[in-house]
Design a protein around this motif. Structure first.
Motif, mmCIF file in Angstrom:
data_model
loop_
_atom_site.group_PDB
_atom_site.id
_atom_site.type_symbol
_atom_site.label_atom_id
_atom_site.label_comp_id
_atom_site.label_asym_id
_atom_site.label_seq_id
_atom_site.Cartn_x
_atom_site.Cartn_y
_atom_site.Cartn_z
ATOM 1 N N MET A 1 0.846 -1.182 0.000
ATOM 2 C CA MET A 1 0.000 0.000 0.000
ATOM 3 C C MET A 1 0.887 1.239 0.000
ATOM 4 O O MET A 1 1.861 1.323 0.737
ATOM 5 N N MET A 2 0.530 2.203 -0.812
ATOM 6 C CA MET A 2 1.270 3.461 -0.866
ATOM 7 C C MET A 2 0.694 4.450 0.144
ATOM 8 O O MET A 2 -0.490 4.419 0.458
ATOM 9 N N HIS A 3 1.543 5.335 0.621
ATOM 10 C CA HIS A 3 1.149 6.425 1.510
ATOM 11 C C HIS A 3 1.630 7.714 0.870
ATOM 12 O O HIS A 3 2.625 7.726 0.143
ATOM 13 N N PHE A 4 0.922 8.786 1.136
ATOM 14 C CA PHE A 4 1.208 10.063 0.504
ATOM 15 C C PHE A 4 1.336 11.166 1.539
ATOM 16 O O PHE A 4 0.568 11.217 2.496
ATOM 17 N N THR A 5 2.275 12.036 1.321
ATOM 18 C CA THR A 5 2.359 13.299 2.039
ATOM 19 C C THR A 5 1.988 14.359 1.020
ATOM 20 O O THR A 5 2.424 14.286 -0.135
ATOM 21 N N TYR A 6 1.169 15.320 1.424
ATOM 22 C CA TYR A 6 0.664 16.272 0.449
ATOM 23 C C TYR A 6 0.596 17.686 1.016
ATOM 24 O O TYR A 6 0.595 17.886 2.228
ATOM 25 N N ILE A 7 0.554 18.645 0.097
ATOM 26 C CA ILE A 7 0.370 20.046 0.451
ATOM 27 C C ILE A 7 -0.834 20.562 -0.322
ATOM 28 O O ILE A 7 -0.921 20.387 -1.542
ATOM 29 N N LEU A 8 -1.756 21.178 0.411
ATOM 30 C CA LEU A 8 -2.931 21.802 -0.184
ATOM 31 C C LEU A 8 -2.807 23.313 -0.074
ATOM 32 O O LEU A 8 -2.258 23.818 0.907
ATOM 33 N N GLU A 9 -3.352 24.003 -1.057
ATOM 34 C CA GLU A 9 -3.502 25.447 -0.942
ATOM 35 C C GLU A 9 -4.980 25.724 -0.711
ATOM 36 O O GLU A 9 -5.832 25.281 -1.478
ATOM 37 N N CYS A 10 -5.273 26.424 0.363
ATOM 38 C CA CYS A 10 -6.653 26.736 0.724
ATOM 39 C C CYS A 10 -7.124 27.995 -0.007
ATOM 40 O O CYS A 10 -6.315 28.744 -0.568
ATOM 41 N N ALA A 11 -8.424 28.245 0.031
ATOM 42 C CA ALA A 11 -9.006 29.407 -0.649
ATOM 43 C C ALA A 11 -8.409 30.720 -0.154
ATOM 44 O O ALA A 11 -8.321 31.679 -0.917
ATOM 45 N N ASP A 12 -7.973 30.757 1.104
ATOM 46 C CA ASP A 12 -7.383 31.981 1.645
ATOM 47 C C ASP A 12 -5.866 32.042 1.425
ATOM 48 O O ASP A 12 -5.172 32.859 2.011
ATOM 49 N N LYS A 13 -5.356 31.140 0.572
ATOM 50 C CA LYS A 13 -3.943 31.065 0.174
ATOM 51 C C LYS A 13 -3.018 30.501 1.247
ATOM 52 O O LYS A 13 -1.803 30.502 1.083
ATOM 53 N N THR A 14 -3.570 30.002 2.357
ATOM 54 C CA THR A 14 -2.736 29.321 3.338
ATOM 55 C C THR A 14 -2.434 27.916 2.826
ATOM 56 O O THR A 14 -3.097 27.410 1.915
ATOM 57 N N LEU A 15 -1.431 27.291 3.422
ATOM 58 C CA LEU A 15 -1.026 25.945 3.020
ATOM 59 C C LEU A 15 -1.330 24.958 4.139
ATOM 60 O O LEU A 15 -1.181 25.276 5.319
ATOM 61 N N TYR A 16 -1.743 23.763 3.753
ATOM 62 C CA TYR A 16 -2.056 22.692 4.695
ATOM 63 C C TYR A 16 -1.237 21.477 4.296
ATOM 64 O O TYR A 16 -1.188 21.111 3.119
ATOM 65 N N VAL A 17 -0.608 20.828 5.268
ATOM 66 C CA VAL A 17 0.208 19.639 5.014
ATOM 67 C C VAL A 17 -0.435 18.450 5.715
ATOM 68 O O VAL A 17 -0.844 18.547 6.877
ATOM 69 N N GLY A 18 -0.519 17.324 5.010
ATOM 70 C CA GLY A 18 -1.094 16.132 5.611
ATOM 71 C C GLY A 18 -0.526 14.872 4.993
ATOM 72 O O GLY A 18 0.316 14.924 4.093
ATOM 73 N N CYS A 19 -0.998 13.717 5.479
ATOM 74 C CA CYS A 19 -0.616 12.444 4.863
ATOM 75 C C CYS A 19 -1.820 11.503 4.899
ATOM 76 O O CYS A 19 -2.717 11.647 5.729
ATOM 77 N N THR A 20 -1.827 10.559 3.974
ATOM 78 C CA THR A 20 -2.949 9.637 3.825
ATOM 79 C C THR A 20 -2.497 8.416 3.036
ATOM 80 O O THR A 20 -1.451 8.442 2.384
ATOM 81 N N ASN A 21 -3.329 7.371 3.030
ATOM 82 C CA ASN A 21 -3.066 6.228 2.172
ATOM 83 C C ASN A 21 -4.020 6.207 0.970
ATOM 84 O O ASN A 21 -3.929 5.332 0.117
ATOM 85 N N ASP A 22 -4.928 7.181 0.899
ATOM 86 C CA ASP A 22 -5.863 7.293 -0.226
ATOM 87 C C ASP A 22 -6.018 8.776 -0.559
ATOM 88 O O ASP A 22 -6.893 9.457 -0.020
ATOM 89 N N LEU A 23 -5.179 9.257 -1.437
ATOM 90 C CA LEU A 23 -5.108 10.685 -1.729
ATOM 91 C C LEU A 23 -6.412 11.217 -2.335
ATOM 92 O O LEU A 23 -6.909 12.266 -1.919
ATOM 93 N N GLU A 24 -6.978 10.506 -3.262
ATOM 94 C CA GLU A 24 -8.224 10.957 -3.906
ATOM 95 C C GLU A 24 -9.365 11.083 -2.886
ATOM 96 O O GLU A 24 -10.077 12.096 -2.856
ATOM 97 N N LYS A 25 -9.528 10.072 -2.055
ATOM 98 C CA LYS A 25 -10.574 10.102 -1.025
ATOM 99 C C LYS A 25 -10.342 11.253 -0.041
ATOM 100 O O LYS A 25 -11.286 11.963 0.336
ATOM 101 N N ARG A 26 -9.092 11.442 0.345
ATOM 102 C CA ARG A 26 -8.784 12.493 1.320
ATOM 103 C C ARG A 26 -9.057 13.876 0.747
ATOM 104 O O ARG A 26 -9.557 14.756 1.445
#
Length: 80
Positions: A1-26
Motif C-alpha cells: 500500500m502506498m502512503h502520501f504526504t501532500y500540500i494543499l492550498e486553501c481558498a485563503d492562500k494558506t497551506l495545509y500539510v497532511g498524509c494519507t493512504n488514499d489521496l483521492e478520497k482524502r
C-alpha cells in the motif's frame, strides 16, 4: 500500500500539510465531506499543490513533520 504526504492550498492562500493512504478520497473529504480536517473545512475549496509517495506510513509521517517545519517560503519553493 502506498502512503502520501501532500500540500494543499486553501481558498485563503494558506497551506495545509497532511498524509494519507488514499489521496483521492482524502481530497474529497477536505473539499466536501464532514470528515475533513477542521482547518480546511473553513477554508474551502482546497487545491492539491504537491504530493510525494512513500512505501510506509512512518516515512510519510516523517516527511509530513519535516514539511510542517519548513517556512512558508520553503514550502512554496517545494511546490515550485
Amino acid at each position: 500500500m502506498m502512503h502520501f504526504t501532500y500540500i494543499l492550498e486553501c481558498a485563503d492562500k494558506t497551506l495545509y500539510v497532511g498524509c494519507t493512504n488514499d489521496l483521492e478520497k482524502r481530497l474529497k473529504q477536505h473539499n466536501g465531506a464532514k470528515a475533513g480536517a477542521h482547518y480546511t473545512k473553513i477554508r474551502r475549496p482546497v487545491v492539491l499543490k504537491h504530493f510525494e509517495r512513500f512505501h510506509t506510513l512512518a516515512k510519510a509521517r516523517a516527511r509530513e513533520a519535516a514539511i510542517r517545519h519548513l517556512s512558508r517560503k520553503e514550502k512554496l519553493e517545494l511546490i515550485g
